[in-house]
Design a protein around this motif. Structure first.
Motif, mmCIF file in Angstrom:
data_model
loop_
_atom_site.group_PDB
_atom_site.id
_atom_site.type_symbol
_atom_site.label_atom_id
_atom_site.label_comp_id
_atom_site.label_asym_id
_atom_site.label_seq_id
_atom_site.Cartn_x
_atom_site.Cartn_y
_atom_site.Cartn_z
ATOM 1 N N GLY A 247 0.746 -1.150 0.085
ATOM 2 C CA GLY A 247 0.141 0.294 0.248
ATOM 3 C C GLY A 247 0.470 1.288 -0.212
ATOM 4 O O GLY A 247 0.837 2.936 -0.830
ATOM 5 N N THR A 248 2.126 1.446 0.865
ATOM 6 C CA THR A 248 2.457 2.375 0.721
ATOM 7 C C THR A 248 3.594 2.892 -0.600
ATOM 8 O O THR A 248 3.383 3.886 -1.169
ATOM 9 N N TRP A 249 3.645 1.741 -0.999
ATOM 10 C CA TRP A 249 4.433 1.675 -1.781
ATOM 11 C C TRP A 249 3.503 2.732 -3.407
ATOM 12 O O TRP A 249 3.752 3.155 -3.993
ATOM 13 N N LEU A 250 2.206 1.676 -3.642
ATOM 14 C CA LEU A 250 1.311 2.129 -5.184
ATOM 15 C C LEU A 250 1.316 3.784 -4.814
ATOM 16 O O LEU A 250 0.726 4.455 -5.085
ATOM 17 N N VAL A 251 0.936 4.152 -2.826
ATOM 18 C CA VAL A 251 0.607 5.230 -2.483
ATOM 19 C C VAL A 251 2.327 6.271 -3.620
ATOM 20 O O VAL A 251 1.788 7.322 -3.777
ATOM 21 N N GLY A 252 3.424 5.734 -2.683
ATOM 22 C CA GLY A 252 3.653 6.874 -3.538
ATOM 23 C C GLY A 252 3.616 6.665 -5.128
ATOM 24 O O GLY A 252 4.635 7.888 -5.518
ATOM 25 N N VAL A 253 3.848 5.792 -5.679
ATOM 26 C CA VAL A 253 4.276 5.805 -7.060
ATOM 27 C C VAL A 253 2.778 6.868 -7.608
ATOM 28 O O VAL A 253 2.951 7.350 -9.081
ATOM 29 N N ALA A 254 1.694 6.737 -7.124
ATOM 30 C CA ALA A 254 0.863 7.373 -7.441
ATOM 31 C C ALA A 254 0.665 8.720 -6.840
ATOM 32 O O ALA A 254 0.593 9.734 -7.895
ATOM 33 N N ALA A 255 1.826 8.813 -6.271
ATOM 34 C CA ALA A 255 2.208 10.269 -5.732
ATOM 35 C C ALA A 255 2.866 10.700 -6.815
ATOM 36 O O ALA A 255 3.612 12.326 -7.008
ATOM 37 N N ARG A 256 3.431 10.123 -7.871
ATOM 38 C CA ARG A 256 5.191 10.701 -8.326
ATOM 39 C C ARG A 256 4.866 11.815 -9.545
ATOM 40 O O ARG A 256 5.433 12.845 -9.140
ATOM 41 N N PRO A 257 3.872 11.659 -10.460
ATOM 42 C CA PRO A 257 3.460 12.973 -10.891
ATOM 43 C C PRO A 257 3.363 13.957 -10.032
ATOM 44 O O PRO A 257 3.770 15.618 -10.795
ATOM 45 N N VAL A 258 2.398 13.951 -8.973
ATOM 46 C CA VAL A 258 2.377 15.230 -8.412
ATOM 47 C C VAL A 258 3.205 16.011 -7.657
ATOM 48 O O VAL A 258 3.401 17.329 -7.825
ATOM 49 N N SER A 259 4.230 15.105 -7.515
ATOM 50 C CA SER A 259 5.204 15.387 -6.823
ATOM 51 C C SER A 259 6.173 16.126 -7.378
ATOM 52 O O SER A 259 6.563 17.005 -7.655
ATOM 53 N N ALA A 260 6.219 15.271 -8.766
ATOM 54 C CA ALA A 260 7.416 16.570 -9.782
ATOM 55 C C ALA A 260 6.937 17.456 -9.730
ATOM 56 O O ALA A 260 7.682 18.043 -10.558
ATOM 57 N N HIS A 261 5.286 17.516 -10.553
ATOM 58 C CA HIS A 261 4.532 18.542 -11.264
ATOM 59 C C HIS A 261 4.807 19.928 -9.781
ATOM 60 O O HIS A 261 5.483 21.237 -9.890
ATOM 61 N N ARG A 262 4.885 19.844 -8.275
ATOM 62 C CA ARG A 262 5.174 20.522 -7.674
ATOM 63 C C ARG A 262 6.124 21.127 -6.957
ATOM 64 O O ARG A 262 6.499 22.527 -6.850
ATOM 65 N N ALA A 263 7.321 20.013 -7.489
ATOM 66 C CA ALA A 263 8.897 20.219 -7.655
ATOM 67 C C ALA A 263 9.200 20.858 -9.034
ATOM 68 O O ALA A 263 9.735 21.749 -8.736
ATOM 69 N N TRP A 264 8.543 20.787 -9.999
ATOM 70 C CA TRP A 264 8.798 21.430 -11.082
ATOM 71 C C TRP A 264 8.164 23.246 -11.168
ATOM 72 O O TRP A 264 9.006 23.734 -11.106
ATOM 73 N N LEU A 265 7.217 23.127 -10.366
ATOM 74 C CA LEU A 265 6.847 24.736 -10.450
ATOM 75 C C LEU A 265 7.356 25.481 -9.165
ATOM 76 O O LEU A 265 7.682 26.631 -9.611
ATOM 77 N N ALA A 266 8.286 24.976 -8.440
ATOM 78 C CA ALA A 266 8.555 25.394 -6.980
ATOM 79 C C ALA A 266 10.097 26.382 -8.315
ATOM 80 O O ALA A 266 10.179 27.064 -7.878
ATOM 81 N N ARG A 267 10.790 24.964 -9.046
ATOM 82 C CA ARG A 267 11.640 25.978 -9.371
ATOM 83 C C ARG A 267 11.808 26.182 -10.159
ATOM 84 O O ARG A 267 12.183 28.267 -10.834
ATOM 85 N N MET A 268 10.634 26.780 -11.228
ATOM 86 C CA MET A 268 10.393 27.556 -11.995
ATOM 87 C C MET A 268 9.694 29.076 -11.197
ATOM 88 O O MET A 268 10.152 29.880 -11.991
ATOM 89 N N LEU A 269 9.224 29.274 -10.021
ATOM 90 C CA LEU A 269 8.873 30.143 -9.252
ATOM 91 C C LEU A 269 9.986 30.621 -8.475
ATOM 92 O O LEU A 269 10.156 31.818 -8.243
ATOM 93 N N ASP A 270 11.185 29.974 -8.566
ATOM 94 C CA ASP A 270 12.123 30.314 -7.726
ATOM 95 C C ASP A 270 13.267 31.031 -9.230
ATOM 96 O O ASP A 270 14.661 30.655 -8.915
ATOM 97 N N ALA A 271 13.067 31.631 -9.278
ATOM 98 C CA ALA A 271 13.653 32.427 -10.482
ATOM 99 C C ALA A 271 14.362 33.904 -9.252
ATOM 100 O O ALA A 271 14.468 34.290 -8.510
ATOM 101 N N VAL A 272 15.239 34.079 -10.746
ATOM 102 C CA VAL A 272 15.768 35.597 -10.430
ATOM 103 C C VAL A 272 15.421 36.891 -11.054
ATOM 104 O O VAL A 272 15.275 36.346 -12.287
#
Length: 791
Positions: A247-272
């Motif tokens: 169950g923990t592994w399935l939740v982690g796999v399902a959360a990867r696209p969401v986590s990747a999107h949030r990390a990408w957005l955070a990098r985009m907004l952490d501009a100079v």
């Protein structure tokens, strides 16, 4: 297409049915292909390139490009993944790889969403003066590898403990099984302690609490109970450990696209950007978004992202208004650019409005106080069940098992552990939040921001949506369509001069249209004395000849004691065709009528269709006459009309609709439709980038009414899907727990029921992801073909 050989060419030559995007050459092998059905699309040297396949033709082109580049940079060669080595020279233009399901924003946008493309080095990074710390890129994969390793150890330990069931109930075997259970539980504890926490997920103890208690019960049974009882306890512990790990592994796999999107957005907004010195007004040192504060002035050059929400102070500038926008727009002085917007032409000089988590694109995805996947009701309920209700249900199940089965304290403890493992699972606590995060991310890709999780819930429960017609469904920029005379002493020239003179002091779109028509024809508005304006209805005054003058709606003429009977039939015909009719009366006699036409906004029909798809009743509210509203309603398939509503009456109209017992949303523009927006249960503000956090339930960075309808559709479908996933996980677990507590089945059936529900919910999420990716590919094909927004 998996290769660039003869098989791929045969498949391309089959010409499948559907729209054709023309024929273009493959940049790898030279074969002609349809761009809409290309195996891979990428941008090299600021130009689209189409390939038969990724592994075949694209690899061939990349190798050739790298060889040419190496020949001109002193012999440097590409790395093992086919990427170009960093710092070994300068490529003429970096390649922007288009991930599946993402529509290209603009050629000037140099950062792409997270992709599985193994040639990651070909993606141009966001401009940054600070050097990349060696090993920083490998930190995230290392953490993920450690997490996967711990889960694998836990699963192996659980599987071995299950396999030793075949060795018989010998005490030495039972000791080995308990040791394996302890090792697996320790691995889960290590995973929970070392992995990063997310407010969307339940407490990390839900990962290992049930396996740890199951191990303790098995050790207790081994020490104090017969061998048969200890074997049953060890078997239950192995089942609980395996189910918790899976169950923990399935939740982690399902959360990867969401986590990747949030990390990408955070990098985009952490501009100079360059901070403007207060004393000299010159651009100074480059600073990050986290160092800027409201009121400070910044300068952003072409090709750079905007780090904070800013009000434009300098000259006009062309931008991609948000990271995933599909078209560029031009911002003038006084307008707002949100953080993440990409400057494509010109230099943006602006004043910081909002920074940190108050930035528009941070509110619904990155702000821990406002995130939809954290504060929405379904997500909060799932976490509450896993964290608080599960222990209570486990205690009740233990009491029921002791009262019904009479198996002693060990049996009651086994039932309690089984129920805790079934109901207090990470899958129960996280599945609803994952679904909501996906929908909120899809909305953010269209520039739609929800104020917080509670605003998401309100948007999902909307039953009726009111369009403030001007500026949402219609352009709000009417044009002169027809002039009709009803007096022999007047002419068309005089009619337009009288109307322009009476409305010269009004700033409504109708008045502006009349004044513009007079100016285009070289006419001078007549001088009007004692003008009196009636907002939304017209104006009265005294003409230069001393005669009374009245220009406006039918209601205004009746209020002034004038008759429009002679023009009623003609006015009705014009209004039935969607025209706005202004009556012009002089010396208590009707002179003529002026018909204005206001065109539909692009996407108005699609916005209404979004509401109909979500089973939300669209309502048209306008200041125009009933016939004009009816004509507009027929063209848009809107049956509920509220005609003749002036600006100061909008709030009362919205209150009357709310009085019917439905939750009401209002689509409008801040400043123009404030009264209606304030009266709504859910205010959907178009072009509201400068709005304060929480001022409106839903804000749109852009001005596309389609996105307003999509905001409600995504919220409603997202809430329904989140509840469905929560039910798929929770209902089997509760049913299994009830049957186990009643003594009808062995305790291990409760966590097995949870596993079945988790697998079904995971399959549902994956199916939704595939459908969304397929829709994204179709949109990207339309954009490349020229029929989409880029065309």
């Amino acid at each position: 297409l998996q290769d660039g050989g003869q098989k791929g060419r045969r498949m391309l030559s089959a010409r499948p049915t559907g729209p054709s995007g023309g024929r273009v050459p493959c940049s790898g092998c030279g074969a002609t292909l349809d761009p809409l059905r290309a195996g891979h699309v990428a941008i090299f040297h600021s130009r689209f390139h189409y390939f038969c396949s990724f592994e075949g033709c694209r690899r061939r082109y990349v190798d050739r490009l790298a060889a040419e580049w190496a020949a001109g940079s002193g012999g440097a060669v590409p790395d093992e993944q086919g990427g170009l080595p960093a710092g070994a020279g300068a490529l003429s233009a970096a390649a922007l790889v288009l991930p599946a399901g993402v529509v290209p924003a603009a050629l000037a946008v140099v950062s792409a969403r997270p992709s599985s493309d193994e040639s990651a080095e070909l993606v141009e990074p966001v401009a940054d003066e600070e050097p990349v710390v060696p090993g920083a890129r490998a930190a995230e994969p290392d953490a993920r590898e450690a997490e996967v390793l711990l889960l694998a150890l836990s699963l192996i330990a659980g599987a071995l403990a299950l396999a030793l069931e075949l060795a018989g109930p010998a005490r030495l075997v039972l000791v080995a099984r308990v040791v394996l259970l302890a090792a697996g539980s320790a691995a889960l504890v290590g995973r929970a302690v070392t992995s990063p926490t997310d407010p969307r997920e339940p407490h990390r103890a839900t990962t290992f609490l049930a396996p740890a208690l199951a191990t303790a019960v098995a050790a207790w049974a081994l020490a104090a109970e017969p061998v048969a009882t200890a074997a049953r306890a060890a078997f239950l512990g192995a089942v609980v450990l395996c189910v918790a790990t899976l169950g923990t592994w399935l939740v982690g796999v399902a959360a990867r696209p969401v986590s990747a999107h949030r990390a990408w957005l955070a990098r985009m907004l952490d501009a100079v950007a360059r901070r403007v010195a207060a004393a000299s007004g010159a651009a100074g040192a480059r600073v990050r978004a986290s160092d800027l504060r409201p009121g400070e002035h910044v300068v952003v050059e072409a090709g750079e992202p905007v780090p904070v929400d800013v009000e434009v102070l300098g000259a006009d500038v062309e931008v991609v208004p948000w990271p995933e926008a599909t078209a560029r727009t031009r911002l003038r002085r006084g307008q707002v650019a949100v953080a993440g917007a990409q400057v494509t032409q010109g230099q943006l000089r602006g004043a910081c409005l909002y920074c940190g988590d108050d930035r528009a694109l941070c509110r619904s995805m990155l702000s821990s106080e406002r995130r939809c996947d954290v504060h929405a009701a379904a997500a909060r309920f799932g976490r509450a069940v896993a964290e608080r209700y599960a222990p209570a249900l486990a205690a009740l199940a233990a009491v029921a098992a002791a009262a019904v089965g009479g198996g002693g304290p060990i049996h009651a403890a086994m039932v309690a552990v089984a129920v805790l493992a079934a109901v207090g699972s990470p899958a129960v606590g996280a599945m609803a939040g994952l679904c909501i995060a996906r929908r909120a991310g899809a909305a953010l890709a269209r520039g739609v921001v929800y104020a917080d999780g509670r605003a998401w819930d309100r948007a999902a429960r909307v039953g009726a949506a009111v369009f403030c017609a001007r500026g949402t469904l219609v352009l709000g920029e009417p044009e002169l369509a027809e002039l009709e005379l009803f007096s022999e002493q007047a002419c068309s020239r005089e009619l337009l001069e009288l109307a322009a003179g009476a409305l010269a002091g009004e700033r409504s779109p109708r008045a502006v249209a009349v004044l513009r028509a007079a100016q285009e024809r070289g006419l001078e508005p007549v001088a009007v004395r004692n003008p009196r304006l009636f907002p939304g209805r017209g104006a009265t005054g005294v003409a230069s000849t001393g005669e009374a003058l009245c220009v406006g709606s039918r209601d205004l003429l009746i209020e002034q004691g004038l008759s429009a009977a002679v023009a009623e039939r003609r006015a009705y015909e014009l209004e039935s065709r969607g025209r706005t009719v202004l009556f012009v009366a002089k010396a208590s006699r009707l002179v003529g009528i002026i018909a204005l036409h206001d065109g539909l906004r692009p996407g108005a029909r699609a916005a209404v269709q979004h509401l109909l798809d979500a089973k939300i009743e669209p309502v048209l509210m306008s200041a125009d006459a009933r016939e004009t509203c009816a004509a507009l309603g027929r063209s848009l398939d809107i049956e509920h009309l509220r005609p003749g509503v002036l600006a100061h009456e909008a709030a009362d109209t919205v209150d009357r609709i709310r009085g019917s017992g439905v939750s009401v949303a209002v689509f409008g523009h801040p400043g123009q439709d404030d009264q209606a927006l304030v009266a709504a249960d859910v205010s959907v503000a178009l072009g509201a980038a400068r709005s304060a956090p929480g001022e409106h339930a839903v804000t749109l960075v852009g001005n596309d009414v389609r996105d307003a309808g999509l905001a409600l559709l995504l919220a409603r479908r997202g809430r329904a899907q989140a509840l469905q996933l929560l039910a798929l996980v929770l209902v089997p677990a509760l049913l299994g727990s009830l049957v186990v507590a009643a003594g009808l089945l062995a305790p291990e059936y409760a966590p097995l029921c949870l596993l079945v529900g988790t697998l079904v919910a995971f399959a549902q999420l994956r199916a939704a992801d595939r459908a969304q990716a397929a829709g994204g590919v179709a949109r990207a094909g339309a954009a490349i073909d020229g029929s989409g927004p880029l065309g």
